[in-house]
Design a protein around this motif. Structure first.
Motif, PDB file in Angstrom:
ATOM      1  N   PHE A  90      -3.067  -3.924  10.742  1.00 40.54           N
ATOM      2  CA  PHE A  90      -3.769  -3.776  12.015  1.00 40.54           C
ATOM      3  C   PHE A  90      -3.412  -2.449  12.687  1.00 40.54           C
ATOM      4  CE2 PHE A  90      -4.090  -8.411  11.584  1.00 40.54           C
ATOM      5  CZ  PHE A  90      -5.422  -8.598  11.894  1.00 40.54           C
ATOM      6  N   PHE A  91      -2.126  -2.118  12.721  1.00 42.91           N
ATOM      7  CA  PHE A  91      -1.705  -0.856  13.336  1.00 42.91           C
ATOM      8  C   PHE A  91      -2.237   0.334  12.553  1.00 42.91           C
ATOM      9  CE2 PHE A  91       0.999  -3.460  15.858  1.00 42.91           C
ATOM     10  CZ  PHE A  91       1.414  -2.691  16.934  1.00 42.91           C
ATOM     11  N   ALA A  92      -2.309   0.207  11.223  1.00 43.12           N
ATOM     12  CA  ALA A  92      -2.824   1.309  10.407  1.00 43.12           C
ATOM     13  C   ALA A  92      -4.309   1.533  10.665  1.00 43.12           C
ATOM     14  CB  ALA A  92      -2.580   1.009   8.929  1.00 43.12           C
ATOM     15  N   PHE A 148       7.713  -2.854   8.554  1.00 36.99           N
ATOM     16  CA  PHE A 148       6.554  -2.621   9.405  1.00 36.99           C
ATOM     17  C   PHE A 148       6.326  -1.127   9.625  1.00 36.99           C
ATOM     18  CE2 PHE A 148       5.322  -1.661  13.819  1.00 36.99           C
ATOM     19  CZ  PHE A 148       4.006  -2.065  13.772  1.00 36.99           C
ATOM     20  N   GLY A 149       7.377  -0.395   9.954  1.00 44.01           N
ATOM     21  CA  GLY A 149       7.235   1.035  10.188  1.00 44.01           C
ATOM     22  C   GLY A 149       6.796   1.786   8.947  1.00 44.01           C
ATOM     23  N   PHE A 150       7.414   1.459   7.810  1.00 43.27           N
ATOM     24  CA  PHE A 150       7.077   2.158   6.564  1.00 43.27           C
ATOM     25  C   PHE A 150       5.654   1.831   6.117  1.00 43.27           C
ATOM     26  CE2 PHE A 150       6.709   2.270   1.973  1.00 43.27           C
ATOM     27  CZ  PHE A 150       7.173   3.543   1.668  1.00 43.27           C
ATOM     28  N   LEU A 151       5.309   0.530   6.128  1.00 40.87           N
ATOM     29  CA  LEU A 151       3.987   0.126   5.646  1.00 40.87           C
ATOM     30  C   LEU A 151       2.873   0.623   6.558  1.00 40.87           C
ATOM     31  CD1 LEU A 151       4.688  -3.507   4.385  1.00 40.87           C
ATOM     32  CD2 LEU A 151       4.313  -1.452   3.017  1.00 40.87           C
ATOM     33  N   THR A 152       3.121   0.688   7.857  1.00 39.50           N
ATOM     34  CA  THR A 152       2.103   1.229   8.760  1.00 39.50           C
ATOM     35  C   THR A 152       1.768   2.663   8.394  1.00 39.50           C
ATOM     36  OG1 THR A 152       2.833  -0.207  10.577  1.00 39.50           O
ATOM     37  CG2 THR A 152       1.515   1.702  11.162  1.00 39.50           C
ATOM     38  N   ARG A 153       2.794   3.448   8.144  1.00 38.58           N
ATOM     39  CA  ARG A 153       2.576   4.840   7.734  1.00 38.58           C
ATOM     40  C   ARG A 153       1.853   4.905   6.386  1.00 38.58           C
ATOM     41  NH1 ARG A 153       5.041   9.893   8.365  1.00 38.58           N
ATOM     42  NH2 ARG A 153       3.842  11.375   7.111  1.00 38.58           N
ATOM     43  N   ALA A 154       2.298   4.087   5.426  1.00 40.22           N
ATOM     44  CA  ALA A 154       1.686   4.111   4.101  1.00 40.22           C
ATOM     45  C   ALA A 154       0.230   3.642   4.152  1.00 40.22           C
ATOM     46  CB  ALA A 154       2.489   3.231   3.146  1.00 40.22           C
ATOM     47  N   PHE A 155      -0.036   2.564   4.898  1.00 43.12           N
ATOM     48  CA  PHE A 155      -1.404   2.051   5.005  1.00 43.12           C
ATOM     49  C   PHE A 155      -2.313   3.044   5.722  1.00 43.12           C
ATOM     50  CE2 PHE A 155      -0.046  -2.727   4.903  1.00 43.12           C
ATOM     51  CZ  PHE A 155       0.371  -2.542   3.590  1.00 43.12           C
ATOM     52  N   GLU A 157      -2.095   6.330   5.721  1.00 43.92           N
ATOM     53  CA  GLU A 157      -2.449   7.398   4.795  1.00 43.92           C
ATOM     54  C   GLU A 157      -3.429   6.895   3.731  1.00 43.92           C
ATOM     55  OE1 GLU A 157       1.206   8.879   3.260  1.00 43.92           O
ATOM     56  OE2 GLU A 157       1.772   9.894   5.134  1.00 43.92           O
ATOM     57  N   THR A 158      -3.253   5.637   3.320  1.00 44.29           N
ATOM     58  CA  THR A 158      -4.175   5.058   2.335  1.00 44.29           C
ATOM     59  C   THR A 158      -5.587   4.963   2.894  1.00 44.29           C
ATOM     60  OG1 THR A 158      -2.397   3.768   1.306  1.00 44.29           O
ATOM     61  CG2 THR A 158      -4.655   3.026   0.928  1.00 44.29           C
ATOM     62  N   ILE A 159      -5.698   4.496   4.127  1.00 45.82           N
ATOM     63  CA  ILE A 159      -7.016   4.371   4.759  1.00 45.82           C
ATOM     64  C   ILE A 159      -7.638   5.751   4.975  1.00 45.82           C
ATOM     65  CG2 ILE A 159      -8.205   3.656   6.872  1.00 45.82           C
ATOM     66  CD1 ILE A 159      -6.201   1.343   7.060  1.00 45.82           C
ATOM     67  N   GLN A 192      -4.329  -0.108  -3.393  1.00 50.80           N
ATOM     68  CA  GLN A 192      -3.182   0.710  -3.004  1.00 50.80           C
ATOM     69  C   GLN A 192      -2.298  -0.025  -1.997  1.00 50.80           C
ATOM     70  OE1 GLN A 192      -2.841   3.588  -4.633  1.00 50.80           O
ATOM     71  NE2 GLN A 192      -0.791   3.808  -3.765  1.00 50.80           N
ATOM     72  N   ILE A 193      -2.905  -0.828  -1.131  1.00 54.85           N
ATOM     73  CA  ILE A 193      -2.136  -1.603  -0.162  1.00 54.85           C
ATOM     74  C   ILE A 193      -1.227  -2.606  -0.882  1.00 54.85           C
ATOM     75  CG2 ILE A 193      -2.369  -3.433   1.569  1.00 54.85           C
ATOM     76  CD1 ILE A 193      -4.726  -1.897   2.731  1.00 54.85           C
ATOM     77  N   ILE A 194      -1.772  -3.297  -1.885  1.00 51.91           N
ATOM     78  CA  ILE A 194      -0.964  -4.241  -2.660  1.00 51.91           C
ATOM     79  C   ILE A 194       0.176  -3.523  -3.364  1.00 51.91           C
ATOM     80  CG2 ILE A 194      -0.998  -5.812  -4.636  1.00 51.91           C
ATOM     81  CD1 ILE A 194      -3.844  -6.555  -3.882  1.00 51.91           C
ATOM     82  N   SER A 195      -0.089  -2.343  -3.883  1.00 50.35           N
ATOM     83  CA  SER A 195       0.956  -1.556  -4.544  1.00 50.35           C
ATOM     84  C   SER A 195       2.082  -1.213  -3.574  1.00 50.35           C
ATOM     85  CB  SER A 195       0.354  -0.274  -5.125  1.00 50.35           C
ATOM     86  OG  SER A 195       1.357   0.522  -5.736  1.00 50.35           O
ATOM     87  N   TRP A 196       1.729  -0.836  -2.342  1.00 49.55           N
ATOM     88  CA  TRP A 196       2.741  -0.523  -1.338  1.00 49.55           C
ATOM     89  C   TRP A 196       3.555  -1.757  -0.956  1.00 49.55           C
ATOM     90  CZ3 TRP A 196       4.596   3.949  -0.845  1.00 49.55           C
ATOM     91  CH2 TRP A 196       3.813   5.094  -0.882  1.00 49.55           C
TER      92      TRP A 196
END
Length: 261
Positions: A90-92, A148-155, A157-159, A192-196
């Motif tokens: 959601f944050f991403a 949460f912090g790491f995945l928000t950044r990764a998601f 960039e993915t989006i 890519q989200i599942i990979s992260w």
């Protein structure tokens, strides 16, 4: 002109290297670290490890309790990563340049993610100890906040990599914001989200050992307990089970990545 540029660049590199050497030497003096003694003690440390740090018959009796703690750690890592991924998505979406509703919301989302990501999991564990004490909840939230912090950044960039072309095409047909997200952005980003998420689970299992030592939970607590009681054989068994579990989970996650990517 070009030779002067490379000369100045080399001079800057030499100056930076000299500063690093001076700082390192100063740190060695302040901490009274003897580099010769440090390297000469390595063979003795290896010999001690092979002489004392190995499982024996008595330590194998503790294997059931060690496996219980290991499963607790794995489940906590999976739960914290999965729940953090839901919030991070959601944050991403709100933080991505492709799907952001407005610039202010994007800055706020990215700022919150940066704050949570840049505080180390060990620091989160110590901060949360004041609120929750030594409990599984402390370890869960410590892993959750970092995830949460790491995945928000990764998601995010993915989006962003999905590109605005598909979004603009759907918007041109009159599609509203949420249908665009559901039918275009998320399907394109989901592999890519599942990979992260799998990567985060692997990372959390490694971090959960340290978190367990600090919070008195999981496999980290078992290692700390055996090590402090000088039961090195059982402590080595804990280390072996951690290594094997990490390797197994990495094999599974790599297989899943090959299937979905």
């Amino acid at each position: 002109m070009q030779s002067d540029f490379f000369l100045k660049k080399r001079l800057r590199s030499i100056i930076v290297l000299a500063i690093i050497v001076m700082i390192t030497y100063g740190a060695m003096i302040i901490t009274q670290y003897n580099i010769v003694e440090g390297f000469t003690s390595i063979p003795e440390a290896i010999f001690w490890g092979f002489s004392n740090f190995y499982p024996d018959q008595d330590s194998l009796r503790n294997l059931p309790s060690i496996l219980d703690k290991l499963l607790e750690t794995i489940f906590m890592s999976i739960a914290s990563s999965s729940i953090a991924a839901i919030f991070a998505l959601f944050f991403a979406i709100f933080g991505s340049k492709t799907t952001s509703l407005n610039g202010v919301l994007s800055v706020i989302s990215r700022g919150i993610a940066t704050l949570f990501r840049n505080i180390d999991v060990a620091a989160w564990s110590m901060i949360l100890l004041f609120s929750f004490g030594q409990s599984s909840l402390t370890g869960f939230f410590a892993l959750f906040f970092v995830s949460f912090g790491f995945l928000t950044r990764a998601f995010t960039e993915t989006i962003d990599e999905v590109g605005s072309g598909a979004v603009e095409a759907l918007e041109a047909t009159g599609a509203q914001y949420f249908p665009v997200i559901i039918h275009s952005v998320i399907p394109a980003s989901i592999p890519q989200i599942i990979s992260w998420i799998l990567f985060m689970i692997e990372t959390n299992i490694r971090s959960a050992t340290l978190v367990g030592i600090l919070t008195g939970t999981g496999i980290g607590f078992s290692f700390d307990l055996y090590y402090k009681s000088l039961n090195y054989n059982s402590a080595s068994l804990v280390v072996i089970t951690i290594i094997l579990s990490i390797l197994l989970i990495e094999l599974v996650s790599n297989y899943v990545r090959r299937v979905i990517l």
